[in-house]
Design a protein around this motif. Sequence first.
Motif: not given
Length: 343
Positions: A124-128, A168-173
């Motif tokens: 998850t972290w790598t993808a986000a 579905y969102c982890f960091l705000n792109n």
Amino acid sequence: MKTVYSDLHGLQHAEAEYIRGKRVASFEMPRRVELVLERVRAVALGPVVGIGDYGLETVGKVHDAEFVTFLSTAWQAWSAENGEIDAFPNAWPPPRASRRATKRPGAELGRFCIDMSSPIMAGTWTAAKAAVDAAVTAVDIVAGGDHAAFALCRPPGHHAGRDYFGGYCFLNNAAAAAQAFRDRGYGKVAVLDIDYHHGNGTQDIFYDRADVLTVSIHADPQVEYPYYSGYAEETGEGAGADFNLNLPLPWGTEYTGYGAALATGLGRIAAHGTEALVVSLGVDTFGGDPISHFKLVSDDFTRIGQAIGGLSLPTVFVMEGGYAVEEIGVNAVNVLSGFKAVA
């Protein structure tokens, strides 16, 4: 128009989510962006380029440090206690309760997670982080002289706030892209969120800032996720007073109503004196979307792109939602092609 893409998005591949008491197959799946990428190539939109690595500088300007530390280490803590199964919260702090750190991963998830749609996994972290890097890479492409760029981000980001994740969102792109524009000398930036759901996380991040105008067109939060934000009376506070515009619309909205709201939003962006624009590109406003209730058709997305292109602003498009999987590529690229035709 260049498209920024990384296959690291596939590291977030949740088997299931929980909706209204049911465990269902996750609607947010890797195939979403693969279909968009196929369509980008099919219409020869422009080159597809990779991401840069921007560390955590931009992330740290839009998210709280404690939250970033938690998100980057949550899987290690969870898997050490529970094994390699998707991580969901097992408790949430009620109103007026302490929000101090605990010593259990499931409880810590509840401090930072707002729903049951967004399990944390090994990747998850790598993808986000790669999704944020895609958004910032797109900003650098535009800052370097291109008129527009498309960040094909996944996971999406607009539901991730200063110190929470979900939807579905982890960091705000999109917020990272807006901040990157500011860091590169653009004085006034705007974020236009055209996803079916309110961009609650983006609103949260910029709610007290006057340098980034946030505009969101979305379904009425009285009946639609994320429910607790997105009302018209939410206009910003402190220095950010009058720099947040919400345009909620009822279920069943077709393009006549949507186009009128879009015109209002674009008018506000123009009046802001905007120097650079970030578009949260959700196409779950499509009539066939399985978790949404608007009735736009594919040709309407071309009209949306043309209307945005009429602003003639340096623009970064950041991929958000859209779950009618077979149509997502056509609808997303119609926005980009419509924009490119007039910008």
